[in-house]
Design a protein around this motif. Structure first.
Motif, PDB file in Angstrom:
ATOM      1  N   THR A   1       0.724  -1.099   0.251  1.00 36.51           N
ATOM      2  CA  THR A   1       0.294  -0.106  -0.149  1.00 36.51           C
ATOM      3  C   THR A   1       0.427   1.502   0.030  1.00 36.51           C
ATOM      4  O   THR A   1       0.610   2.370  -0.511  1.00 36.51           O
ATOM      5  CB  THR A   1      -1.101  -0.175   1.413  1.00 36.51           C
ATOM      6  N   LEU A   2       1.798   1.452   1.034  1.00 34.19           N
ATOM      7  CA  LEU A   2       2.762   2.491   0.934  1.00 34.19           C
ATOM      8  C   LEU A   2       3.589   2.383  -0.385  1.00 34.19           C
ATOM      9  O   LEU A   2       3.274   3.625  -0.882  1.00 34.19           O
ATOM     10  CB  LEU A   2       3.985   2.460   1.726  1.00 34.19           C
ATOM     11  N   ALA A   3       3.970   1.727  -0.983  1.00 38.24           N
ATOM     12  CA  ALA A   3       4.663   1.808  -2.391  1.00 38.24           C
ATOM     13  C   ALA A   3       3.651   1.562  -3.567  1.00 38.24           C
ATOM     14  O   ALA A   3       4.771   2.554  -3.894  1.00 38.24           O
ATOM     15  CB  ALA A   3       5.643   0.130  -2.214  1.00 38.24           C
ATOM     16  N   ALA A   4       2.830   2.003  -3.004  1.00 38.19           N
ATOM     17  CA  ALA A   4       1.862   2.059  -4.350  1.00 38.19           C
ATOM     18  C   ALA A   4       1.442   3.424  -4.571  1.00 38.19           C
ATOM     19  O   ALA A   4       1.327   4.406  -5.506  1.00 38.19           O
ATOM     20  CB  ALA A   4       0.487   1.180  -4.679  1.00 38.19           C
ATOM     21  N   ALA A   5       1.103   4.141  -2.699  1.00 41.79           N
ATOM     22  CA  ALA A   5       0.715   5.602  -2.564  1.00 41.79           C
ATOM     23  C   ALA A   5       2.502   6.261  -2.924  1.00 41.79           C
ATOM     24  O   ALA A   5       2.565   7.104  -3.317  1.00 41.79           O
ATOM     25  CB  ALA A   5       0.285   5.415  -1.058  1.00 41.79           C
ATOM     26  N   HIS A   6       3.612   5.985  -3.156  1.00 36.63           N
ATOM     27  CA  HIS A   6       4.555   6.136  -2.857  1.00 36.63           C
ATOM     28  C   HIS A   6       5.059   6.272  -4.004  1.00 36.63           C
ATOM     29  O   HIS A   6       6.576   5.561  -3.788  1.00 36.63           O
ATOM     30  CB  HIS A   6       4.758   6.741  -1.336  1.00 36.63           C
ATOM     31  N   PRO A   7       5.359   5.706  -5.062  1.00 36.51           N
ATOM     32  CA  PRO A   7       6.191   5.127  -6.339  1.00 36.51           C
ATOM     33  C   PRO A   7       7.270   6.273  -6.694  1.00 36.51           C
ATOM     34  O   PRO A   7       8.365   5.705  -7.255  1.00 36.51           O
ATOM     35  CB  PRO A   7       5.045   5.801  -7.733  1.00 36.51           C
ATOM     36  N   ASN A   8       7.123   7.165  -5.913  1.00 34.90           N
ATOM     37  CA  ASN A   8       9.235   7.624  -6.221  1.00 34.90           C
ATOM     38  C   ASN A   8       9.799   7.085  -4.659  1.00 34.90           C
ATOM     39  O   ASN A   8      11.235   7.830  -5.305  1.00 34.90           O
ATOM     40  CB  ASN A   8       8.216   9.321  -6.139  1.00 34.90           C
ATOM     41  N   LEU A   9       9.552   7.091  -3.929  1.00 34.81           N
ATOM     42  CA  LEU A   9      10.662   5.808  -3.018  1.00 34.81           C
ATOM     43  C   LEU A   9       9.979   4.525  -3.462  1.00 34.81           C
ATOM     44  O   LEU A   9      10.071   3.869  -3.490  1.00 34.81           O
ATOM     45  CB  LEU A   9       9.426   6.382  -1.558  1.00 34.81           C
ATOM     46  N   LYS A  10      11.505   4.143  -2.600  1.00 32.52           N
ATOM     47  CA  LYS A  10      11.459   2.378  -2.665  1.00 32.52           C
ATOM     48  C   LYS A  10      11.039   2.000  -1.532  1.00 32.52           C
ATOM     49  O   LYS A  10      12.023   2.321  -0.478  1.00 32.52           O
ATOM     50  CB  LYS A  10      13.290   2.062  -3.122  1.00 32.52           C
ATOM     51  N   ILE A  11      10.006   1.211  -1.655  1.00 37.38           N
ATOM     52  CA  ILE A  11       9.255   0.529   0.039  1.00 37.38           C
ATOM     53  C   ILE A  11       9.228  -0.703  -0.353  1.00 37.38           C
ATOM     54  O   ILE A  11       8.882  -1.113  -1.453  1.00 37.38           O
ATOM     55  CB  ILE A  11       8.178   1.357  -0.041  1.00 37.38           C
ATOM     56  N   ASN A  12      10.231  -1.705   0.667  1.00 43.17           N
ATOM     57  CA  ASN A  12       9.828  -3.276   0.185  1.00 43.17           C
ATOM     58  C   ASN A  12      10.025  -3.916   1.687  1.00 43.17           C
ATOM     59  O   ASN A  12      10.178  -2.966   3.004  1.00 43.17           O
ATOM     60  CB  ASN A  12      11.601  -3.369  -0.455  1.00 43.17           C
ATOM     61  N   SER A  13      10.107  -4.441   2.407  1.00 43.25           N
ATOM     62  CA  SER A  13       9.940  -5.266   3.876  1.00 43.25           C
ATOM     63  C   SER A  13      10.625  -6.522   3.567  1.00 43.25           C
ATOM     64  O   SER A  13      10.819  -7.071   2.230  1.00 43.25           O
ATOM     65  CB  SER A  13       8.375  -5.561   3.968  1.00 43.25           C
ATOM     66  N   CYS A  14      10.784  -6.722   4.770  1.00 46.66           N
ATOM     67  CA  CYS A  14      11.997  -7.818   4.947  1.00 46.66           C
ATOM     68  C   CYS A  14      11.959  -8.428   6.235  1.00 46.66           C
ATOM     69  O   CYS A  14      11.871  -8.046   6.920  1.00 46.66           O
ATOM     70  CB  CYS A  14      14.152  -7.164   5.053  1.00 46.66           C
TER      71      CYS A  14
END
Length: 102
Positions: free
Chosen positions: A19-32
């Protein structure tokens, strides 16, 4: 409780990541995953390594400083404790081949 909290927490973090990655496409948002380490959530479920005895730093450091691909479609990916892309719905153990689906 009986182990339900672990799976539920993983599902919630993965959904939040996407959800965060889709809302902020200019950022690299991943989980691990930090790996299967002994915490309050995993107590009694077979985990034996304490965080200070594990390699739980590998994936977070890769996501912070590595060359992490960020696709336009389906951003917000999940990486295993070995810093290799993993599916969000089934277990991929450290050393197993990377997940290559969408």
């Amino acid at each position: 409780y009986e182990g339900i909290a672990y799976g539920l927490s993983k599902a919630a973090v993965n959904q939040w990541t996407m959800t965060l990655a889709a809302a902020h496409p200019n950022l690299k948002i991943n989980s691990c995953s930090p790996g299967y380490i002994l915490t309050d959530l995993t107590a009694g479920m077979g985990a034996t390594k304490r965080p200070e005895d594990s390699n739980c730093h590998v994936a977070p450091l890769f996501l912070l400083f590595g060359d992490v691909p960020q696709p336009e479609a389906n951003p917000g990916r999940y990486y295993g404790s070995d810093a290799v892309r993993s599916p969000i719905d089934v277990y991929r153990g450290p050393g197993d081949p990377p997940y290559v689906g969408d």
